[in-house]
Design an enzyme around this catalytic site. Structure first.
Site, PDB file in Angstrom:
ATOM      1  N   TYR A  90      -3.770   5.597  -3.127  1.00 48.67           N
ATOM      2  CA  TYR A  90      -5.073   5.359  -2.501  1.00 48.67           C
ATOM      3  C   TYR A  90      -5.895   6.617  -2.220  1.00 48.67           C
ATOM      4  O   TYR A  90      -6.985   6.774  -2.733  1.00 48.67           O
ATOM      5  CB  TYR A  90      -4.884   4.573  -1.184  1.00 48.67           C
ATOM      6  CG  TYR A  90      -4.341   3.197  -1.426  1.00 48.67           C
ATOM      7  CD1 TYR A  90      -5.078   2.235  -2.120  1.00 48.67           C
ATOM      8  CD2 TYR A  90      -3.071   2.841  -0.996  1.00 48.67           C
ATOM      9  CE1 TYR A  90      -4.580   0.971  -2.363  1.00 48.67           C
ATOM     10  CE2 TYR A  90      -2.551   1.570  -1.243  1.00 48.67           C
ATOM     11  CZ  TYR A  90      -3.319   0.649  -1.927  1.00 48.67           C
ATOM     12  OH  TYR A  90      -2.831  -0.609  -2.182  1.00 48.67           O
ATOM     13  N   PRO A 103      -8.859  -5.418  -1.891  1.00 45.06           N
ATOM     14  CA  PRO A 103      -8.691  -6.841  -2.197  1.00 45.06           C
ATOM     15  C   PRO A 103      -9.481  -7.686  -1.202  1.00 45.06           C
ATOM     16  O   PRO A 103      -9.858  -7.199  -0.128  1.00 45.06           O
ATOM     17  CB  PRO A 103      -7.187  -7.055  -2.017  1.00 45.06           C
ATOM     18  CG  PRO A 103      -6.770  -6.023  -1.031  1.00 45.06           C
ATOM     19  CD  PRO A 103      -7.706  -4.860  -1.186  1.00 45.06           C
ATOM     20  N   HIS A 329      -7.442  -1.275   1.613  1.00 48.66           N
ATOM     21  CA  HIS A 329      -6.044  -1.548   1.301  1.00 48.66           C
ATOM     22  C   HIS A 329      -5.059  -0.470   1.773  1.00 48.66           C
ATOM     23  O   HIS A 329      -3.851  -0.727   1.841  1.00 48.66           O
ATOM     24  CB  HIS A 329      -5.923  -1.714  -0.225  1.00 48.66           C
ATOM     25  CG  HIS A 329      -4.814  -2.601  -0.673  1.00 48.66           C
ATOM     26  ND1 HIS A 329      -3.766  -2.992   0.133  1.00 48.66           N
ATOM     27  CD2 HIS A 329      -4.570  -3.191  -1.880  1.00 48.66           C
ATOM     28  CE1 HIS A 329      -2.940  -3.768  -0.551  1.00 48.66           C
ATOM     29  NE2 HIS A 329      -3.415  -3.906  -1.770  1.00 48.66           N
ATOM     30  N   SER A 445       7.460  -5.772  -2.248  1.00 48.02           N
ATOM     31  CA  SER A 445       7.505  -5.264  -0.878  1.00 48.02           C
ATOM     32  C   SER A 445       8.810  -4.516  -0.602  1.00 48.02           C
ATOM     33  O   SER A 445       9.892  -4.980  -0.953  1.00 48.02           O
ATOM     34  CB  SER A 445       7.378  -6.427   0.105  1.00 48.02           C
ATOM     35  OG  SER A 445       7.609  -5.979   1.423  1.00 48.02           O
ATOM     36  N   SER A 545      -0.166  -9.428  -8.873  1.00 45.89           N
ATOM     37  CA  SER A 545       0.399  -9.590  -7.537  1.00 45.89           C
ATOM     38  C   SER A 545       0.431 -11.063  -7.169  1.00 45.89           C
ATOM     39  O   SER A 545      -0.523 -11.790  -7.427  1.00 45.89           O
ATOM     40  CB  SER A 545      -0.443  -8.819  -6.521  1.00 45.89           C
ATOM     41  OG  SER A 545       0.163  -8.862  -5.256  1.00 45.89           O
ATOM     42  N   GLN A 546       1.537 -11.489  -6.578  1.00 46.41           N
ATOM     43  CA  GLN A 546       1.623 -12.841  -6.042  1.00 46.41           C
ATOM     44  C   GLN A 546       1.181 -12.795  -4.578  1.00 46.41           C
ATOM     45  O   GLN A 546       1.756 -12.054  -3.782  1.00 46.41           O
ATOM     46  CB  GLN A 546       3.056 -13.379  -6.128  1.00 46.41           C
ATOM     47  CG  GLN A 546       3.187 -14.752  -5.485  1.00 46.41           C
ATOM     48  CD  GLN A 546       4.612 -15.287  -5.439  1.00 46.41           C
ATOM     49  OE1 GLN A 546       4.832 -16.449  -5.666  1.00 46.41           O
ATOM     50  NE2 GLN A 546       5.586 -14.437  -5.129  1.00 46.41           N
TER      51      GLN A 546
END
Length: 632
Positions: A90, A103, A329, A445, A545-546
């Protein structure tokens, strides 16, 4: 320092008792790296890479020196990779936050009767946010436990405590994430409301008592009225935060020369969150259009300047019922955004309105309009930022697609992980479009560890390549039984990599750590990191991404490379929502083409599973009638 955490004597128990994130064995990572890149490069290039990797991993070689230093770092820090990862992912990124980084969560379409109804919704939303913030401040949120693979493990809660206390400051070369871990006495007690590109300070506490819903509504009505005063209207300064990070850092330096601007920035940078009251966009509120409006506001002539992108949470309430959250984010992951969004939406839907019960007789001072000093230089900067945002708006190709033929229940009946199954389907879709696999990112994660964030699940495996080739083969070379075995092998490979990633054994963070240590030691950049394969493997053409939800809402984001796709998916029992993004500028990508291939692939895999299931049943019943096949 890119991260600044200001603490005020509070003991944080968010990750007590959790282990530190491990440093994987060097040989394991290097072997895994070769396995991951083999399907992505030509044979000649792979041979060259294999030699480079073997040299890097030789006993007492460069790799071992860096590994030793990395293990020392692990001993000295809470999480050895966190700062490295945060900078790389980032803070060092110079691209604009909207589309490229931030997002969004798109709420269910709201139907408002009139303007007052819009403000009632906004007032209830603000109350919901304050209730959720109170749970966070009291450390009263229930502890999260892992679901899916290795379910039941307690997870680090640190990210929740950054939801309303974080601010990302732009920098010329690298940004700074500031987290105000403050005591209750110095906690911010104001929100910023954006309306008609103007900014207003909304105090949510008066005389040591939080405002109730009716009082908030009254203050919002005053803000709307003030925003309509054309004589006091100021230029759209929020547009500056939509620009590239270096450009915004330079513009901020120009703003800071004036005391008025310094005061305004200080109030915005210390607020709880931003609430954006948006004008109607004039667009039909389809899922795709709502996603686009949430991602970039529709540009400078719509609501693109009615934002302040540096703040971690921006709640958007549109007069036309387009509502949601824009999230910066760097402080937290998608699950935290989901949990907060769902809490607030449930509060709005389920709690009885307190409007009628409130007989507030408190006379509140009017909200304060935030003032700006402008000059010709700043006017030029505003125009340039508006133009660059418009280019980004015009370039984004988004397609929100709900696949309705089946959902995770069907996949579970095949005894497969829904996430792994969907990842295999995404690889098949890309292969249908381009005839090859590409470097793929799926966030995993690592909250099982102290201050854990994410690592990468590399979904483009040799097993999935074998499967997609068999599905694309038109010569009938492969039987259904062979294809089914390859599907299960591909799903198992994906599942195994997922388990490696969530237990701290993936390769991306480890390789990043070794590279950063080499930089710190002022070593010549090791050859493994200059190799073309390493560069290719870190160009994530498929960024996935889920983000599952329990309410009717969905998350989306933009691609991370110019010639790539962003794919966020939300598996439900009997349907799956896919948000596919790409850039118009790159003719080799098309969100509509990808969606078409994805739809075809999901149906083909279902039909394969059904045929294989029917064959098994027929074998078991020795010629009994075949069951009715679901779907077409």
């Amino acid at each position: 320092m890119p991260i600044s955490e200001k603490a005020a004597g509070t003991t944080d128990r968010s990750h007590q008792g959790l282990p530190k994130v491990p440093v994987p064995p060097l040989k394991q990572t290097l072997d895994m790296y070769l396995k991951c890149v083999e399907p992505l490069v030509k044979e000649e290039q792979f041979k060259k890479t294999k030699a480079i990797v073997e040299k890097f991993g030789t006993p007492r070689g460069v790799g071992e020196v860096l590994q030793k230093k990395l293990l020392e770092r692990r001993d000295k820090t809470t999480n050895w990779v966190y700062e490295y990862w945060l900078e790389d992912m980032y803070l060092n990124n110079r691209l604009a936050l909207p589309v490229n980084s931030s997002p969004v969560m798109v709420f269910p379409k709201q139907t408002f009767r009139d303007h007052k109804d819009v403000l009632r919704f906004a007032a209830r939303l603000i109350r919901g946010v304050l209730e959720y913030k109170a749970l966070i401040d009291a450390r009263a949120l229930p502890l999260d436990f892992a679901r899916g693979q290795l379910a039941g493990t307690p997870l680090c809660m640190e990210q929740y405590y950054r939801l309303f206390t974080s601010y990302r400051y732009p920098g010329l070369k690298t940004d700074m994430l500031k987290v105000q871990m403050s005591s209750a006495s110095s906690a911010p007690e104001h929100m910023i409301v954006a309306c008609k590109n103007q900014f207003f300070m909304l105090d949510v506490v008066a005389n040591n008592k939080q405002l109730d819903e009716t009082e908030i509504l009254t203050q919002l009505e005053k803000i709307v009225k003030m925003s309509e005063n054309a004589e006091e209207r100021l230029p759209p300064f929020g547009i500056l935060t939509s620009d590239g990070r270096t450009e915004w850092a330079q513009a901020r330096e120009a703003l800071l020369k004036e005391q008025t601007n310094r005061d305004t920035l200080a109030l915005i940078e210390s607020c709880i969150c931003i609430v954006c009251l948006d004008e109607p966009s004039g667009l039909e509120p389809t899922d795709t259009n709502r996603a686009l409006l949430m991602l970039h506001g529709g540009g400078h002539d719509k609501s693109g300047a009615n934002r302040w992108y540096d703040k971690s949470m921006q709640f958007v309430v549109g007069v036309d019922g387009v509502c949601g959250v824009v999230c910066e984010h760097s402080p937290f992951e998608g699950i935290v955004l989901v949990q907060c969004s769902e809490y607030v939406m449930k509060y709005i839907i389920q709690s009885p309105s307190n409007m009628a019960k409130s007989f507030s007789s408190r006379v509140l001072p009017p909200p304060k309009r935030l003032l700006w000093k402008c000059n010709p230089q700043i006017q030029t900067l505003l125009a340039a930022s508006a133009e660059r945002l418009q280019r980004l708006v015009n370039n984004l190709d988004m397609d929100v697609f709900t696949f309705k033929d089946y959902g995770k229940e069907f996949i579970k009946k095949q005894k497969m992980s829904p996430d792994a199954f969907i990842q295999v389907a995404l690889q098949l879709a890309f292969y249908k479009c381009r005839g090859r696999l590409v470097s793929t990112y799926e966030s995993a994660s690592t909250r099982r560890f102290q201050e854990g964030r994410v690592d990468n699940i590399r979904s483009a495996t040799t097993e999935v390549l074998a499967f997609v080739k068999s599905m694309a083969d038109e010569r009938g070379t492969f039987t259904d039984a062979e294809k089914m075995k390859q599907l299960r092998d591909a799903v198992n490979a994906q599942t195994n990599y997922t388990i490696a990633a969530i237990t701290g054994m993936a390769i991306d963070n480890h390789l990043l750590g070794l590279l950063k240590i080499a930089n710190e030691l002022k070593m010549e950049k090791p050859e493994i990191f200059c190799d073309e394969t390493y560069l290719i493997s870190n160009q994530f053409i498929l960024s996935t991404s889920q983000v599952p939800t329990t309410l009717d809402m969905f998350c989306c984001y933009g691609p991370v490379v110019p010639n790539g796709y962003g794919v966020c998916y939300n598996p439900q029992s009997n349907h799956i929502i896919f948000c596919v993004s790409s850039f118009w500028k790159h003719t080799e990508t098309s969100s509509a083409v990808f969606v078409k291939a994805l739809n075809e692939g999901l149906l083909e895999i279902r039909d394969l599973c059904n045929r294989s299931g029917a064959t098994k049943l027929a074998d078991c019943s020795q010629g009994a009638a075949q069951p009715h096949k679901s779907g077409k």
